[in-house]
Design a protein around this motif. Structure first.
Motif, PDB file in Angstrom:
ATOM      1  N   SER A  48       0.830  -1.202   0.000  1.00  0.00           N
ATOM      2  CA  SER A  48       0.000   0.000   0.000  1.00  0.00           C
ATOM      3  C   SER A  48       0.865   1.253   0.000  1.00  0.00           C
ATOM      4  O   SER A  48       0.546   2.255  -0.655  1.00  0.00           O
ATOM      5  CB  SER A  48      -0.919   0.003   1.222  1.00  0.00           C
ATOM      6  N   ALA A  49       1.956   1.202   0.715  1.00  0.00           N
ATOM      7  CA  ALA A  49       2.858   2.356   0.756  1.00  0.00           C
ATOM      8  C   ALA A  49       3.458   2.620  -0.621  1.00  0.00           C
ATOM      9  O   ALA A  49       3.599   3.780  -1.046  1.00  0.00           O
ATOM     10  CB  ALA A  49       3.959   2.120   1.790  1.00  0.00           C
ATOM     11  N   VAL A  50       3.833   1.548  -1.342  1.00  0.00           N
ATOM     12  CA  VAL A  50       4.383   1.710  -2.691  1.00  0.00           C
ATOM     13  C   VAL A  50       3.334   2.305  -3.630  1.00  0.00           C
ATOM     14  O   VAL A  50       3.613   3.221  -4.408  1.00  0.00           O
ATOM     15  CB  VAL A  50       4.891   0.355  -3.227  1.00  0.00           C
ATOM     16  N   VAL A  51       2.105   1.761  -3.546  1.00  0.00           N
ATOM     17  CA  VAL A  51       1.025   2.282  -4.380  1.00  0.00           C
ATOM     18  C   VAL A  51       0.777   3.756  -4.088  1.00  0.00           C
ATOM     19  O   VAL A  51       0.585   4.574  -4.998  1.00  0.00           O
ATOM     20  CB  VAL A  51      -0.259   1.453  -4.166  1.00  0.00           C
ATOM     21  N   ALA A  52       0.820   4.121  -2.823  1.00  0.00           N
ATOM     22  CA  ALA A  52       0.596   5.515  -2.445  1.00  0.00           C
ATOM     23  C   ALA A  52       1.700   6.412  -2.989  1.00  0.00           C
ATOM     24  O   ALA A  52       1.439   7.529  -3.459  1.00  0.00           O
ATOM     25  CB  ALA A  52       0.514   5.632  -0.923  1.00  0.00           C
ATOM     26  N   GLN A  53       2.923   5.931  -2.956  1.00  0.00           N
ATOM     27  CA  GLN A  53       4.031   6.734  -3.482  1.00  0.00           C
ATOM     28  C   GLN A  53       3.899   6.931  -4.996  1.00  0.00           C
ATOM     29  O   GLN A  53       4.137   8.030  -5.517  1.00  0.00           O
ATOM     30  CB  GLN A  53       5.369   6.069  -3.152  1.00  0.00           C
ATOM     31  N   VAL A  54       3.524   5.851  -5.684  1.00  0.00           N
ATOM     32  CA  VAL A  54       3.301   5.962  -7.133  1.00  0.00           C
ATOM     33  C   VAL A  54       2.184   6.968  -7.424  1.00  0.00           C
ATOM     34  O   VAL A  54       2.288   7.795  -8.339  1.00  0.00           O
ATOM     35  CB  VAL A  54       2.951   4.578  -7.730  1.00  0.00           C
ATOM     36  N   ALA A  55       1.125   6.916  -6.633  1.00  0.00           N
ATOM     37  CA  ALA A  55       0.013   7.848  -6.823  1.00  0.00           C
ATOM     38  C   ALA A  55       0.459   9.287  -6.567  1.00  0.00           C
ATOM     39  O   ALA A  55       0.056  10.210  -7.296  1.00  0.00           O
ATOM     40  CB  ALA A  55      -1.143   7.476  -5.901  1.00  0.00           C
ATOM     41  N   ARG A  56       1.302   9.480  -5.532  1.00  0.00           N
ATOM     42  CA  ARG A  56       1.792  10.832  -5.250  1.00  0.00           C
ATOM     43  C   ARG A  56       2.652  11.347  -6.401  1.00  0.00           C
ATOM     44  O   ARG A  56       2.542  12.507  -6.808  1.00  0.00           O
ATOM     45  CB  ARG A  56       2.574  10.847  -3.935  1.00  0.00           C
ATOM     46  N   ASP A  57       3.525  10.484  -6.931  1.00  0.00           N
ATOM     47  CA  ASP A  57       4.370  10.891  -8.068  1.00  0.00           C
ATOM     48  C   ASP A  57       3.511  11.249  -9.280  1.00  0.00           C
ATOM     49  O   ASP A  57       3.759  12.248  -9.968  1.00  0.00           O
ATOM     50  CB  ASP A  57       5.343   9.769  -8.433  1.00  0.00           C
ATOM     51  N   ARG A  58       2.491  10.420  -9.526  1.00  0.00           N
ATOM     52  CA  ARG A  58       1.597  10.684 -10.659  1.00  0.00           C
ATOM     53  C   ARG A  58       0.850  12.000 -10.465  1.00  0.00           C
ATOM     54  O   ARG A  58       0.686  12.784 -11.401  1.00  0.00           O
ATOM     55  CB  ARG A  58       0.608   9.527 -10.803  1.00  0.00           C
ATOM     56  N   ALA A  59       0.407  12.237  -9.246  1.00  0.00           N
ATOM     57  CA  ALA A  59      -0.313  13.477  -8.966  1.00  0.00           C
ATOM     58  C   ALA A  59       0.599  14.691  -9.131  1.00  0.00           C
ATOM     59  O   ALA A  59       0.176  15.733  -9.656  1.00  0.00           O
ATOM     60  CB  ALA A  59      -0.890  13.435  -7.554  1.00  0.00           C
ATOM     61  N   ASP A  60       1.847  14.565  -8.703  1.00  0.00           N
ATOM     62  CA  ASP A  60       2.795  15.675  -8.861  1.00  0.00           C
ATOM     63  C   ASP A  60       3.018  15.975 -10.340  1.00  0.00           C
ATOM     64  O   ASP A  60       3.054  17.145 -10.753  1.00  0.00           O
ATOM     65  CB  ASP A  60       4.121  15.336  -8.179  1.00  0.00           C
ATOM     66  N   ARG A  61       3.202  14.907 -11.130  1.00  0.00           N
ATOM     67  CA  ARG A  61       3.409  15.118 -12.571  1.00  0.00           C
ATOM     68  C   ARG A  61       2.164  15.736 -13.209  1.00  0.00           C
ATOM     69  O   ARG A  61       2.260  16.630 -14.062  1.00  0.00           O
ATOM     70  CB  ARG A  61       3.760  13.803 -13.258  1.00  0.00           C
ATOM     71  N   ALA A  62       0.991  15.249 -12.817  1.00  0.00           N
ATOM     72  CA  ALA A  62      -0.250  15.787 -13.380  1.00  0.00           C
ATOM     73  C   ALA A  62      -0.426  17.253 -13.006  1.00  0.00           C
ATOM     74  O   ALA A  62      -0.866  18.068 -13.824  1.00  0.00           O
ATOM     75  CB  ALA A  62      -1.452  14.964 -12.904  1.00  0.00           C
ATOM     76  N   LEU A  63      -0.059  17.602 -11.773  1.00  0.00           N
ATOM     77  CA  LEU A  63      -0.178  18.990 -11.352  1.00  0.00           C
ATOM     78  C   LEU A  63       0.793  19.880 -12.125  1.00  0.00           C
ATOM     79  O   LEU A  63       0.437  20.990 -12.549  1.00  0.00           O
ATOM     80  CB  LEU A  63       0.084  19.093  -9.848  1.00  0.00           C
ATOM     81  N   ASP A  64       2.011  19.390 -12.311  1.00  0.00           N
ATOM     82  CA  ASP A  64       2.983  20.152 -13.106  1.00  0.00           C
ATOM     83  C   ASP A  64       2.482  20.337 -14.537  1.00  0.00           C
ATOM     84  O   ASP A  64       2.621  21.426 -15.117  1.00  0.00           O
ATOM     85  CB  ASP A  64       4.338  19.435 -13.113  1.00  0.00           C
ATOM     86  N   ALA A  65       1.909  19.259 -15.106  1.00  0.00           N
ATOM     87  CA  ALA A  65       1.383  19.348 -16.472  1.00  0.00           C
ATOM     88  C   ALA A  65       0.232  20.337 -16.541  1.00  0.00           C
ATOM     89  O   ALA A  65       0.103  21.105 -17.503  1.00  0.00           O
ATOM     90  CB  ALA A  65       0.933  17.966 -16.948  1.00  0.00           C
ATOM     91  N   ALA A  66      -0.608  20.355 -15.508  1.00  0.00           N
ATOM     92  CA  ALA A  66      -1.741  21.294 -15.498  1.00  0.00           C
ATOM     93  C   ALA A  66      -1.240  22.729 -15.420  1.00  0.00           C
ATOM     94  O   ALA A  66      -1.757  23.613 -16.125  1.00  0.00           O
ATOM     95  CB  ALA A  66      -2.661  20.978 -14.322  1.00  0.00           C
ATOM     96  N   LYS A  67      -0.247  22.969 -14.566  1.00  0.00           N
ATOM     97  CA  LYS A  67       0.299  24.323 -14.466  1.00  0.00           C
ATOM     98  C   LYS A  67       0.923  24.763 -15.783  1.00  0.00           C
ATOM     99  O   LYS A  67       0.748  25.911 -16.215  1.00  0.00           O
ATOM    100  CB  LYS A  67       1.335  24.381 -13.343  1.00  0.00           C
ATOM    101  N   GLN A  68       1.654  23.852 -16.438  1.00  0.00           N
ATOM    102  CA  GLN A  68       2.261  24.191 -17.722  1.00  0.00           C
ATOM    103  C   GLN A  68       1.190  24.437 -18.780  1.00  0.00           C
ATOM    104  O   GLN A  68       1.299  25.368 -19.588  1.00  0.00           O
ATOM    105  CB  GLN A  68       3.187  23.057 -18.174  1.00  0.00           C
ATOM    106  N   ALA A  69       0.139  23.603 -18.773  1.00  0.00           N
ATOM    107  CA  ALA A  69      -0.942  23.777 -19.750  1.00  0.00           C
ATOM    108  C   ALA A  69      -1.656  25.103 -19.530  1.00  0.00           C
ATOM    109  O   ALA A  69      -2.034  25.789 -20.494  1.00  0.00           O
ATOM    110  CB  ALA A  69      -1.934  22.616 -19.657  1.00  0.00           C
ATOM    111  N   GLU A  70      -1.840  25.489 -18.279  1.00  0.00           N
ATOM    112  CA  GLU A  70      -2.482  26.772 -18.012  1.00  0.00           C
ATOM    113  C   GLU A  70      -1.601  27.934 -18.451  1.00  0.00           C
ATOM    114  O   GLU A  70      -2.095  28.946 -18.966  1.00  0.00           O
ATOM    115  CB  GLU A  70      -2.818  26.868 -16.525  1.00  0.00           C
ATOM    116  N   GLN A  71      -0.297  27.787 -18.282  1.00  0.00           N
ATOM    117  CA  GLN A  71       0.612  28.829 -18.772  1.00  0.00           C
ATOM    118  C   GLN A  71       0.587  28.889 -20.299  1.00  0.00           C
ATOM    119  O   GLN A  71       0.603  29.982 -20.885  1.00  0.00           O
ATOM    120  CB  GLN A  71       2.035  28.559 -18.269  1.00  0.00           C
TER     121      GLN A  71
END
Length: 431
Positions: A167-190
């Motif tokens: 579960s900890a590994v899955v959570a870390q993968v989800a956090r990494d994915r969320a960070d990348r998605a957030l970065d992509a959203a910020k770049q797309a908004e720019q």
């Protein structure tokens, strides 16, 4: 003698019309010399060349105006595309964050389960040791039972630990994915912000070009009026007529090409089948004399019910688009009182019950591509700068008969026109 009289008449006519000026005339005013006639002809040819040159410059000016309008349309749809991608990226970031929340909740559950297993194992450990099982047993069965219980407790604790780590590994993968998605959203908004600024610059440049080209065309038409010895108004009307004639010719050629494509797309009639005109020639001569004289005396059929307004589908989309005719164009707008090209088609098909993104490329990608020969009312027609659908920069709603409803560009409101009013569209799709 006759030739000399004709030459004199020609030059006098040119002089009277003002087409020849500053030409030296022979001492005998009634008999121009050969040089006079030659100079007159040269002046006429030069003047005709000037007219042709001015008209060529007018053609170039119109082409520049069209190119400027295309550039503005491309920038506006690039903004719509960037805004659409930003919305998608933000949705993906929201979904990824929801995954993180769920994964972290699962980690907490597994941590609690593992903690409970450790505590239980510690509390039971005095009774589950192998030595205690032998010393305190009432027999071999008790030893075996306690040994099995000890093994089960150990396995449960190990299993809980493994699930906690997974579960900890899955959570870390989800956090990494969320960070990348957030970065992509910020770049797309720019990117969307940059595209918005570029669209505004392109619109401003198109407006400036239109004003400059209008002034240039005004000067050229005044020059035409001077060369043709007519009023500026008449020269302007002549030029407008020539441009309208050229547009009609281009539209007719494009329509003829489409008609040829449609004819080629239709399957040929099978050979050997009877033509449909053979049977109807016999029936009207055999039976129509008796029944028509009897039935009209009966009560007439009730009038057909009024056709209800369309509530969905292509007809509803067309009705919606037609109701917006005359409303102003504004890039990035999707109603209720201002529209750009993809905003109008999205609004129209939304009224017809079908969602379309506010972006012409995505509208094409989310619809079914068709050919020009398959067009039906309600279909979408697109303009692109190449054969790649990614180059699409304008879209309109086809209403049948070779006509469309569109939001064209700044300065021109929503209108119904021939789909060949500009250049022929090169992509077609059905929502």
């Amino acid at each position: 003698m006759r030739a000399r009289n004709m030459a004199a008449t020609t030059v006098l006519a040119l002089l009277a019309s003002g087409l020849v000026a500053g030409i030296a005339v022979a001492d005998d005013d009634t008999v121009p010399s050969k040089d006079d006639v030659h100079d007159a002809r040269t002046a006429v040819r030069a003047q005709l060349d000037d007219v042709a040159a001015v008209r060529a410059r007018l053609v170039v000016a119109n082409q520049r105006l069209q190119q400027s309008a295309v550039a503005a349309a491309q920038a506006a749809e690039a903004f719509n595309g960037a805004r659409w991608r930003a919305d998608q990226a933000r949705d993906a970031a929201t979904e990824a964050q929801a995954g993180v929340t769920a994964a972290e909740a699962d980690v907490e559950r597994q941590r609690q389960a593992y903690s409970d297993a450790v505590v239980s194992s510690y509390e039971m450990s005095p009774e589950l040791t192998a030595l205690a099982g032998v010393l305190d047993s009432d027999g071999i069965d008790t030893v075996l039972q306690r040994t099995e219980t000890m093994r089960n407790a150990t396995d449960a604790m190990s299993g809980n630990y493994d699930e906690f780590r997974a579960s900890a590994v899955v959570a870390q993968v989800a956090r990494d994915r969320a960070d990348r998605a957030l970065d992509a959203a910020k770049q797309a908004e720019q990117d969307a912000l940059d595209a918005r600024q570029e669209a505004q610059r392109a619109a401003d440049a198109a407006a400036a070009d239109a004003q400059s080209i209008a002034a240039e065309k005004g000067a050229l038409i005044a020059r035409l009026a001077d060369l043709q010895h007519v009023s500026v108004d008449l020269a302007r009307r002549r030029q407008s007529g020539l441009e309208a004639r050229a547009a009609r010719a281009a539209a007719a050629a494009a329509a003829a090409e489409q008609a040829q494509e449609q004819e080629q797309a239709q399957p040929p009639a099978p050979t050997g089948t009877p033509t449909p005109t053979q049977e109807p020639t016999q029936q009207p001569t055999e039976q129509p004399t008796e029944q028509p004289s009897e039935q009209p005396s009966e009560a007439p059929a009730p009038p057909p019910a009024a056709t209800p307004a369309p509530k969905s589908g292509a007809q509803a989309a067309i009705a919606f688009a037609r109701a917006q005719i005359g409303e102003p164009y504004q890039w990035g707008a999707a109603g209720p009182d201002e529209w750009d090209c993809s905003g109008l088609t999205a609004g129209a098909w939304g009224a017809g019950g079908t969602y379309l993104p506010h972006y012409s490329v995505a509208q094409y990608e989310q619809s079914t591509p068709i050919s020009a020969s398959q067009l039906q009312p309600g279909d979408l027609v697109f303009w692109g700068s190449s054969s790649d659908p990614g180059s699409i920069y304008h879209v309109a709603l086809y209403i049948g008969g070779g006509r469309i409803i569109q939001a064209p560009r700044t300065g021109r409101p929503v209108e119904e026109v021939s789909m060949y009013y500009w250049t022929a569209p090169n992509f077609f799709a059905r929502p």
